[in-house]
Scaffold this motif. Structure first.
Motif, PDB file in Angstrom:
ATOM      1  N   ILE A  21     -19.027  15.678  22.561  1.00 46.55           N
ATOM      2  CA  ILE A  21     -18.644  16.148  23.892  1.00 46.55           C
ATOM      3  C   ILE A  21     -18.091  15.200  24.574  1.00 46.55           C
ATOM      4  N   ILE A  22     -18.396  13.740  24.632  1.00 45.30           N
ATOM      5  CA  ILE A  22     -17.585  12.873  25.278  1.00 45.30           C
ATOM      6  C   ILE A  22     -16.286  12.870  24.650  1.00 45.30           C
ATOM      7  N   MET A  23     -15.851  12.868  23.467  1.00 48.05           N
ATOM      8  CA  MET A  23     -14.609  12.859  22.659  1.00 48.05           C
ATOM      9  C   MET A  23     -13.815  13.989  23.194  1.00 48.05           C
ATOM     10  N   VAL A  24     -14.298  15.082  23.418  1.00 50.81           N
ATOM     11  CA  VAL A  24     -13.287  16.338  23.969  1.00 50.81           C
ATOM     12  C   VAL A  24     -12.855  15.834  25.201  1.00 50.81           C
ATOM     13  N   PHE A  25     -13.343  15.109  26.068  1.00 54.56           N
ATOM     14  CA  PHE A  25     -12.926  14.831  27.311  1.00 54.56           C
ATOM     15  C   PHE A  25     -12.289  13.505  27.525  1.00 54.56           C
ATOM     16  N   ILE A  55       4.372   2.424  24.170  1.00 58.62           N
ATOM     17  CA  ILE A  55       4.855   3.725  23.157  1.00 58.62           C
ATOM     18  C   ILE A  55       4.708   4.910  24.004  1.00 58.62           C
ATOM     19  N   THR A  56       5.937   5.702  23.894  1.00 54.86           N
ATOM     20  CA  THR A  56       5.948   6.877  24.367  1.00 54.86           C
ATOM     21  C   THR A  56       4.926   7.928  24.226  1.00 54.86           C
ATOM     22  N   VAL A  57       4.285   8.286  25.331  1.00 50.83           N
ATOM     23  CA  VAL A  57       3.254   9.335  24.885  1.00 50.83           C
ATOM     24  C   VAL A  57       3.347  10.827  25.224  1.00 50.83           C
ATOM     25  N   PRO A  58       3.705  11.577  24.196  1.00 52.79           N
ATOM     26  CA  PRO A  58       3.774  12.988  24.226  1.00 52.79           C
ATOM     27  C   PRO A  58       2.518  13.827  24.533  1.00 52.79           C
ATOM     28  N   TRP A  59       2.162  13.879  25.648  1.00 52.91           N
ATOM     29  CA  TRP A  59       0.923  14.270  26.160  1.00 52.91           C
ATOM     30  C   TRP A  59       0.537  15.768  25.484  1.00 52.91           C
ATOM     31  N   GLU A  60       1.545  16.666  25.628  1.00 54.95           N
ATOM     32  CA  GLU A  60       1.401  17.928  24.930  1.00 54.95           C
ATOM     33  C   GLU A  60       0.896  18.087  23.594  1.00 54.95           C
ATOM     34  N   THR A  61       1.336  17.143  22.743  1.00 53.72           N
ATOM     35  CA  THR A  61       0.998  17.059  21.279  1.00 53.72           C
ATOM     36  C   THR A  61      -0.327  16.430  21.335  1.00 53.72           C
ATOM     37  N   LEU A  62      -0.642  15.361  22.297  1.00 50.36           N
ATOM     38  CA  LEU A  62      -1.791  14.629  21.852  1.00 50.36           C
ATOM     39  C   LEU A  62      -2.969  15.574  22.704  1.00 50.36           C
ATOM     40  N   LEU A  63      -3.093  16.252  23.653  1.00 50.65           N
ATOM     41  CA  LEU A  63      -3.856  17.326  24.013  1.00 50.65           C
ATOM     42  C   LEU A  63      -3.997  18.376  23.027  1.00 50.65           C
ATOM     43  N   LEU A  64      -3.071  18.823  22.364  1.00 47.73           N
ATOM     44  CA  LEU A  64      -2.952  20.023  21.597  1.00 47.73           C
ATOM     45  C   LEU A  64      -3.891  19.563  20.434  1.00 47.73           C
ATOM     46  N   SER A  65      -3.763  18.262  19.903  1.00 49.66           N
ATOM     47  CA  SER A  65      -4.390  17.747  18.705  1.00 49.66           C
ATOM     48  C   SER A  65      -5.964  17.641  19.001  1.00 49.66           C
ATOM     49  N   ALA A  66      -6.103  17.357  20.257  1.00 54.30           N
ATOM     50  CA  ALA A  66      -7.599  17.035  20.480  1.00 54.30           C
ATOM     51  C   ALA A  66      -8.277  18.688  20.526  1.00 54.30           C
ATOM     52  N   VAL A  67      -7.474  19.602  21.067  1.00 58.12           N
ATOM     53  CA  VAL A  67      -8.077  20.886  20.939  1.00 58.12           C
ATOM     54  C   VAL A  67      -8.387  21.506  19.705  1.00 58.12           C
ATOM     55  N   TYR A 121      -8.405  19.709  16.717  1.00 61.36           N
ATOM     56  CA  TYR A 121      -9.256  19.097  15.749  1.00 61.36           C
ATOM     57  C   TYR A 121     -10.730  18.770  16.219  1.00 61.36           C
ATOM     58  N   VAL A 122     -10.982  19.011  17.592  1.00 59.72           N
ATOM     59  CA  VAL A 122     -12.407  18.667  18.108  1.00 59.72           C
ATOM     60  C   VAL A 122     -12.795  19.871  18.959  1.00 59.72           C
ATOM     61  N   VAL A 123     -12.090  20.409  19.768  1.00 63.26           N
ATOM     62  CA  VAL A 123     -12.675  21.532  20.524  1.00 63.26           C
ATOM     63  C   VAL A 123     -12.878  22.692  19.745  1.00 63.26           C
ATOM     64  N   ILE A 124     -11.932  23.192  19.070  1.00 65.35           N
ATOM     65  CA  ILE A 124     -12.162  24.530  18.473  1.00 65.35           C
ATOM     66  C   ILE A 124     -12.957  24.321  17.055  1.00 65.35           C
ATOM     67  N   PRO A 125     -13.059  23.285  16.426  1.00 67.01           N
ATOM     68  CA  PRO A 125     -13.947  23.431  15.067  1.00 67.01           C
ATOM     69  C   PRO A 125     -15.350  23.202  15.894  1.00 67.01           C
ATOM     70  N   LEU A 126     -15.546  22.314  16.875  1.00 72.39           N
ATOM     71  CA  LEU A 126     -16.845  22.206  17.576  1.00 72.39           C
ATOM     72  C   LEU A 126     -17.292  23.499  17.884  1.00 72.39           C
ATOM     73  N   ALA A 127     -16.463  24.291  18.502  1.00 68.12           N
ATOM     74  CA  ALA A 127     -16.944  25.784  19.002  1.00 68.12           C
ATOM     75  C   ALA A 127     -17.147  26.593  17.754  1.00 68.12           C
ATOM     76  N   LEU A 128     -16.219  26.629  16.805  1.00 68.31           N
ATOM     77  CA  LEU A 128     -16.538  27.319  15.820  1.00 68.31           C
ATOM     78  C   LEU A 128     -17.901  26.944  14.961  1.00 68.31           C
ATOM     79  N   GLY A 129     -18.171  25.772  14.804  1.00 68.72           N
ATOM     80  CA  GLY A 129     -19.280  25.150  14.286  1.00 68.72           C
ATOM     81  C   GLY A 129     -20.696  25.497  15.036  1.00 68.72           C
ATOM     82  N   TYR A 130     -20.638  25.651  16.402  1.00 71.24           N
ATOM     83  CA  TYR A 130     -21.573  26.215  17.291  1.00 71.24           C
ATOM     84  C   TYR A 130     -21.867  27.653  16.978  1.00 71.24           C
TER      85      TYR A 130
END
Length: 359
Positions: A167-171, A186-198, A200-209
């Motif tokens: 849960i902490i990892m999601v946020f 290092i330049t941070v592409p926020w869009e890609t970073l947030l997409l990856s978090a969703v 590889y964390v949010v969606i699999p966690l939701a599907l697992g639940y």
């Protein structure tokens, strides 16, 4: 909602043939990946071109194969037990989110901007630093079940730690990584970073639940449903990991062949970080009189990495053939033998530890 005894879920984490010799299989996968990357570079260039929104589709599918079975084991109902034994959970949260990412970033900068500065170019150094930061900011969620079982840790408490950690990892994962990458210029592409978090964390966690709820609803009084399900999917998870390693080292084949010493350079800060974090957490648990069945998994969860997420984000942010992706893949190679040595150390010190620990 029905509950499943944690021992049944940890039973699914017992070491089988693949897990017991995982370091060997990973080493063989690395050799296979490098060999195939040299003899069939066109194939890997084609695989690298299969991407959408900076996410490589073949690698994404393999990483989902790794993550999904592990997310099914997360029990959100165990969060009700957070307040029962707070010391171990406090240590886990503090080490994972307030210490570990920053010590890894510090070691990465120390080695690749100072100690190894003459061995790598500045541009490459920034890539390796970024990969190590991603590795340090992604605390383990899945393999903790294995390490806990091997130290005879408290299974219910391990589930609490994993649930809270996810849960902490999601946020927290994306903001911490973005902050540390920004600090290292290092330049941070926020869009890609947030997409990856969703992805590889949010969606699999939701599907697992959802899967967990369906399994419990259908199993009714059968408390082994989740353990049996995750055990059945375990080969898929391991094969996903090995196939991912083959692909990643296939993409990196030219670099590995031309600079084999680079793997050793990348391994040095990872190894120092792993042993250092474990000793820090284990000593703090000892001083705070945390019982061994809680203290051992607590130290191990802080030491181990969610390398699947780190690899995925490195690929999304910097590309399949980047130095950042290579750094996270080296983390896969280093992790298993290091963690097994720490499990052995914890088991050897169990007696002295338990003689002191009380809540």
């Amino acid at each position: 909602m029905a509950t499943v005894p944690a021992r049944e879920e940890l039973r699914a984490a017992r070491l089988g043939l693949f897990e017991k010799w995982l370091s060997v299989w990973v080493a063989l996968a690395i050799v296979a990946g490098v060999f195939l990357g040299i003899v069939s570079p066109g194939l890997f260039r084609w695989l690298a071109s299969l991407e959408y929104a900076a996410v490589n589709l073949p690698v994404a599918m393999l990483i989902w194969a790794m993550i999904y079975p592990m997310m099914v084991a997360v029990d959100f109902g165990s969060l009700r037990k957070v307040g029962d034994k707070p010391k171990g959970l406090i240590l886990t949260v503090v080490v994972n989110w307030m210490v570990k990412p920053f010590t890894m970033a510090g070691l990465a900068v120390l080695f690749f901007e100072v100690l190894f500065a003459d061995l790598v170019s500045p541009a490459d150094a920034q890539q390796y630093i970024a990969g190590l930061i991603l590795l340090g900011a992604a605390p383990c969620t899945a393999m903790v079940f294995v390490w806990s079982q091997m130290t005879r840790g408290d299974p219910n408490y391990t589930l609490v730690q994993v649930s809270v950690n996810d849960i902490i990892m999601v946020f927290a994962f994306a903001p911490i990584v973005a902050f540390l990458l920004g600090v290292t210029d290092i330049t941070v592409p926020w869009e890609t970073l947030l997409l990856s978090a969703v992805l590889y964390v949010v969606i699999p966690l939701a599907l697992g639940y959802i899967t967990r709820r369906l399994l419990l609803a259908r199993a009714s009084a059968d408390a082994t449903a989740i353990g049996n399900f995750t055990a059945a999917l375990k080969p898929m998870s391991v094969m996903g990991l090995l196939a991912t390693v083959v692909l990643l080292f296939g993409f990196q084949a030219e670099v590995v062949v031309s600079r084999p010493g680079l793997i050793a350079l990348l391994a040095v800060p990872i190894i120092i970080q792993s042993y250092g974090i474990f000793l820090l957490t284990y000593a703090a648990a000892y001083a705070w009189r945390v019982p061994f069945p809680v203290a051992a998994p607590c130290a191990l969860i802080g030491t181990s990495n969610f390398f699947e997420l780190a690899v995925a984000v490195a690929i999304g942010l910097f590309g399949l053939g980047s130095g950042a992706a290579l750094a996270t893949v080296v983390g896969v190679l280093v992790e298993v033998p290091v963690m097994l040595s720490l499990v052995a150390f914890a088991n050897r010190t169990r007696g002295k530890f338990e003689a002191r620990a009380t809540f």
